[in-house]
Design an enzyme around this catalytic site. Structure first.
Site, PDB file in Angstrom:
ATOM      1  N   LYS A   1      -4.652-155.515   6.955  1.00 30.42           N
ATOM      2  CA  LYS A   1      -3.674-154.983   6.175  1.00 30.42           C
ATOM      3  C   LYS A   1      -2.062-156.109   5.796  1.00 30.42           C
ATOM      4  O   LYS A   1      -2.057-157.052   6.523  1.00 30.42           O
ATOM      5  CB  LYS A   1      -3.148-153.605   6.725  1.00 30.42           C
ATOM      6  CG  LYS A   1      -3.714-152.439   6.796  1.00 30.42           C
ATOM      7  CD  LYS A   1      -3.117-151.263   6.933  1.00 30.42           C
ATOM      8  CE  LYS A   1      -4.296-150.444   7.627  1.00 30.42           C
ATOM      9  NZ  LYS A   1      -2.925-148.521   8.272  1.00 30.42           N
TER      10      LYS A   1
ATOM     11  N   ASN B   1       0.039-150.962  11.313  1.00 30.93           N
ATOM     12  CA  ASN B   1      -0.745-150.996  12.523  1.00 30.93           C
ATOM     13  C   ASN B   1      -2.173-151.808  11.730  1.00 30.93           C
ATOM     14  O   ASN B   1      -2.975-151.669  12.161  1.00 30.93           O
ATOM     15  CB  ASN B   1      -1.565-149.823  12.465  1.00 30.93           C
ATOM     16  CG  ASN B   1      -1.871-149.022  11.906  1.00 30.93           C
ATOM     17  OD1 ASN B   1      -1.949-149.475  10.398  1.00 30.93           O
ATOM     18  ND2 ASN B   1      -2.277-147.851  11.436  1.00 30.93           N
TER      19      ASN B   1
ATOM     20  N   GLU C   1     -14.308-145.719  -0.340  1.00 33.72           N
ATOM     21  CA  GLU C   1     -13.840-146.973  -0.705  1.00 33.72           C
ATOM     22  C   GLU C   1     -14.310-148.104  -0.924  1.00 33.72           C
ATOM     23  O   GLU C   1     -13.294-148.798  -1.481  1.00 33.72           O
ATOM     24  CB  GLU C   1     -12.466-146.356   0.492  1.00 33.72           C
ATOM     25  CG  GLU C   1     -11.882-145.640   1.258  1.00 33.72           C
ATOM     26  CD  GLU C   1     -11.406-145.474   2.560  1.00 33.72           C
ATOM     27  OE1 GLU C   1     -10.506-145.174   3.336  1.00 33.72           O
ATOM     28  OE2 GLU C   1     -12.064-146.671   3.338  1.00 33.72           O
TER      29      GLU C   1
ATOM     30  N   HIS D   1      -7.068-151.093   8.940  1.00 28.14           N
ATOM     31  CA  HIS D   1      -7.513-149.793   8.310  1.00 28.14           C
ATOM     32  C   HIS D   1      -9.513-149.461   8.922  1.00 28.14           C
ATOM     33  O   HIS D   1     -10.104-150.524   8.295  1.00 28.14           O
ATOM     34  CB  HIS D   1      -7.625-149.454   6.827  1.00 28.14           C
ATOM     35  CG  HIS D   1      -8.449-148.588   6.428  1.00 28.14           C
ATOM     36  ND1 HIS D   1      -7.460-146.977   6.124  1.00 28.14           N
ATOM     37  CD2 HIS D   1      -9.104-148.405   4.913  1.00 28.14           C
ATOM     38  CE1 HIS D   1      -8.404-146.163   5.682  1.00 28.14           C
ATOM     39  NE2 HIS D   1      -9.363-147.565   4.739  1.00 28.14           N
TER      40      HIS D   1
ATOM     41  N   TYR E   1      -4.724-144.149  -0.634  1.00 27.46           N
ATOM     42  CA  TYR E   1      -3.876-142.453   0.514  1.00 27.46           C
ATOM     43  C   TYR E   1      -4.183-141.338   0.646  1.00 27.46           C
ATOM     44  O   TYR E   1      -3.068-140.444   0.399  1.00 27.46           O
ATOM     45  CB  TYR E   1      -2.665-143.180   1.092  1.00 27.46           C
ATOM     46  CG  TYR E   1      -3.015-144.358   1.877  1.00 27.46           C
ATOM     47  CD1 TYR E   1      -3.823-144.196   3.719  1.00 27.46           C
ATOM     48  CD2 TYR E   1      -2.552-145.800   2.394  1.00 27.46           C
ATOM     49  CE1 TYR E   1      -3.701-145.506   4.522  1.00 27.46           C
ATOM     50  CE2 TYR E   1      -2.547-146.950   2.935  1.00 27.46           C
ATOM     51  CZ  TYR E   1      -3.613-146.956   4.071  1.00 27.46           C
ATOM     52  OH  TYR E   1      -4.043-147.239   4.886  1.00 27.46           O
TER      53      TYR E   1
HETATM   54  P1  IDP Z   1      -6.186-144.046  10.485  1.00 28.36           P
HETATM   55  O1  IDP Z   1      -5.313-145.232   9.730  1.00 28.36           O
HETATM   56  O2  IDP Z   1      -5.687-144.019  12.070  1.00 28.36           O
HETATM   57  O3  IDP Z   1      -7.158-143.268   9.633  1.00 28.36           O
HETATM   58  P2  IDP Z   1      -4.508-142.262   9.220  1.00 28.36           P
HETATM   59  O4  IDP Z   1      -3.544-140.710  10.133  1.00 28.36           O
HETATM   60  O5  IDP Z   1      -4.801-142.132   8.340  1.00 28.36           O
HETATM   61  O6  IDP Z   1      -4.481-143.188   9.846  1.00 28.36           O
HETATM   62  O7  IDP Z   1      -3.549-142.879   8.253  1.00 28.36           O
HETATM   63  C1  IDP Z   1      -2.991-143.456   7.540  1.00 28.36           C
HETATM   64  C2  IDP Z   1      -1.691-145.481   7.587  1.00 28.36           C
HETATM   65  O8  IDP Z   1      -0.840-144.064   6.911  1.00 28.36           O
HETATM   66  C3  IDP Z   1      -1.626-145.380   8.984  1.00 28.36           C
HETATM   67  O9  IDP Z   1      -3.196-146.189   9.010  1.00 28.36           O
HETATM   68  C4  IDP Z   1      -0.447-145.563   8.764  1.00 28.36           C
HETATM   69  O10 IDP Z   1      -0.713-146.630   8.367  1.00 28.36           O
HETATM   70  C5  IDP Z   1       0.417-144.542   8.610  1.00 28.36           C
HETATM   71  N1  IDP Z   1       0.382-143.837   9.256  1.00 28.36           N
HETATM   72  C6  IDP Z   1       0.123-142.537   9.777  1.00 28.36           C
HETATM   73  N2  IDP Z   1       0.935-141.702  10.269  1.00 28.36           N
HETATM   74  C7  IDP Z   1       2.371-142.300  10.000  1.00 28.36           C
HETATM   75  C8  IDP Z   1       3.592-141.923  11.247  1.00 28.36           C
HETATM   76  O11 IDP Z   1       3.867-140.969  11.771  1.00 28.36           O
HETATM   77  N3  IDP Z   1       3.943-142.524  10.302  1.00 28.36           N
HETATM   78  C9  IDP Z   1       4.330-143.649   9.552  1.00 28.36           C
HETATM   79  N4  IDP Z   1       3.093-143.988   8.663  1.00 28.36           N
HETATM   80  C10 IDP Z   1       2.007-143.896   9.423  1.00 28.36           C
HETATM   81 MG    MG Z   2      -7.682-142.513   7.734  1.00 32.04          MG
END
Ligand code: IDP
Ligand code: MG
Length: 135
Positions: free
Chosen positions: A9, A112, A126, A115, A49
């Site tokens: 990312k 984070n 994807e 992905h 997303y």
């Molecule tokens: P994942 O990437 O572990 O699959 P998802 O729940 O699919 O997690 O969320 C997609 C992305 O959205 C996350 O990787 C992160 O960048 C962002 N995200 C998820 N939860 C939060 C939150 O509570 N606050 C801010 N960003 C979030």
């Molecule tokens: Mg996800």
């Protein structure tokens, strides 16, 4: 062999962590069968997303995802989807194990660093999103 879609990312690209993360991918015996770098438009990030459209963090997530260059990769390995999610660690780096990529590299729950697709259907969708037909 299963395949999955991984993204390095924008926060990780900006901090020049691409080489380190690709090293981890190779040391963990994933084959990299496709790779491209690009910057998504906000519309493309929203599409990627779209499952999160109703979440309070959606607009911020879209802006961050479109904020800079990313790398998309197709990774192949036995059980690649689960293996890559294990290597990444959970979404929130504060909850991630010490060896996981997100614990080591993420800034916070949004930025984070990596992905991974979460199912076979998502992986194929994807891969098509980033690489189109023929991959
Ligand atoms: P994942 O990437 O572990 O699959 P998802 O729940 O699919 O997690 O969320 C997609 C992305 O959205 C996350 O990787 C992160 O960048 C962002 N995200 C998820 N939860 C939060 C939150 O509570 N606050 C801010 N960003 C979030
Ligand atoms: Mg996800």
């Amino acid at each position: 062999m299963e395949r999955t879609l991984a993204i390095i990312k924008p926060d990780a690209v900006q901090r020049q962590l691409v080489g380190l993360i690709i090293s981890e991918i190779e040391m963990n015996k994933f084959a990299i069968t496709a790779i491209r770098t690009m910057r998504l438009t906000a519309d493309q990030a929203a599409l990627l997303y779209e499952e999160h459209r109703a979440k309070p963090f959606f607009d911020s997530l879209v802006a961050y995802t479109a904020s800079g260059q990313l790398f998309a990769l197709v990774l192949e390995k036995e059980d690649a989807i689960e293996a890559w999610r294990q290597l990444m660690g959970p979404t929130d780096p504060a909850k991630a194990g010490p060896l996981s990529l997100r614990r080591r590299f993420a800034i916070d729950i949004q930025r984070n660093s990596v992905h991974g697709a979460d199912s076979l259907a998502t992986a194929e969708k994807e891969i098509d999103f980033f690489f189109g037909e023929g991959v």
